[in-house]
Motif scaffolding. Structure first.
Motif, mmCIF file in Angstrom:
data_model
loop_
_atom_site.group_PDB
_atom_site.id
_atom_site.type_symbol
_atom_site.label_atom_id
_atom_site.label_comp_id
_atom_site.label_asym_id
_atom_site.label_seq_id
_atom_site.Cartn_x
_atom_site.Cartn_y
_atom_site.Cartn_z
ATOM 1 N N ASP A 111 -0.572 -7.739 9.783
ATOM 2 C CA ASP A 111 -0.974 -8.949 10.500
ATOM 3 C C ASP A 111 -2.490 -9.149 10.466
ATOM 4 O O ASP A 111 -3.141 -9.284 11.488
ATOM 5 N N ASP A 112 -3.052 -9.099 9.251
ATOM 6 C CA ASP A 112 -4.495 -9.279 9.055
ATOM 7 C C ASP A 112 -5.335 -8.292 9.866
ATOM 8 O O ASP A 112 -6.395 -8.619 10.387
ATOM 9 N N GLY A 113 -4.834 -7.070 10.018
ATOM 10 C CA GLY A 113 -5.583 -6.034 10.722
ATOM 11 C C GLY A 113 -5.395 -6.021 12.225
ATOM 12 O O GLY A 113 -6.030 -5.238 12.920
ATOM 13 N N ASN A 114 -4.532 -6.880 12.756
ATOM 14 C CA ASN A 114 -4.320 -6.932 14.207
ATOM 15 C C ASN A 114 -3.250 -5.958 14.686
ATOM 16 O O ASN A 114 -3.017 -5.836 15.885
ATOM 17 N N ALA A 115 -2.577 -5.275 13.772
ATOM 18 C CA ALA A 115 -1.542 -4.309 14.135
ATOM 19 C C ALA A 115 -1.601 -3.150 13.140
ATOM 20 O O ALA A 115 -2.125 -3.289 12.034
ATOM 21 N N VAL A 116 -1.076 -2.014 13.556
ATOM 22 C CA VAL A 116 -1.065 -0.829 12.707
ATOM 23 C C VAL A 116 0.340 -0.240 12.696
ATOM 24 O O VAL A 116 0.988 -0.146 13.736
#
Length: 128
Positions: A111-116
């Motif tokens: 999510d474009d770096g919003n989740a891992v």
């Protein structure tokens, strides 16, 4: 462990739907372990020397530290690094959030770096 400890001390309730501690070993502490098999007192397996004497002394008390004549470095007496972590840092309800035997093999940003997404070798997968 320190992050979960901090969250708990700041009032967060540790729950497995919010927090996961991934431990690659089958016991708490990673390479910091203790043994009573070799002597009538606990021995550190892993970490052994105390580097921040004043800070550790404030946590465990001076009766737990000694300076042997041969090194001058403080060491624990009848206490270990594992005891320090278990007694003072490991969250009280850690069993609710820890995943043992989780050797991490994948960490992926979503999510474009919003989740891992983090995945263990056995396939267990965790999202944040």
């Amino acid at each position: 462990l320190a992050a979960a400890y901090t969250l708990q001390n700041e009032g967060s309730k540790l729950s497995s739907d919010r927090i996961h501690i991934l431990e690659s070993a089958d016991t708490l502490g990673g390479r910091v372990q203790k043994s009573t098999a070799f002597a009538p007192y606990p021995l550190d397996l892993g970490a052994s020397f105390v580097q921040y004497e004043d800070e550790i002394d404030a946590i465990v008390g001076s009766k737990r530290l000694a300076k042997p004549d041969n090194t001058g470095l403080p060491i624990f007496v009848n206490y270990t690094w594992w005891d320090l972590f278990n007694d003072n840092i490991a969250p009280k309800d850690i069993d609710n959030v820890i995943e043992y035997k989780c050797r991490v093999v994948v960490v992926d940003y979503l999510d474009d770096g919003n989740a891992v997404m983090t995945q263990c070798a056995d396939g267990r997968t965790f999202y944040s």
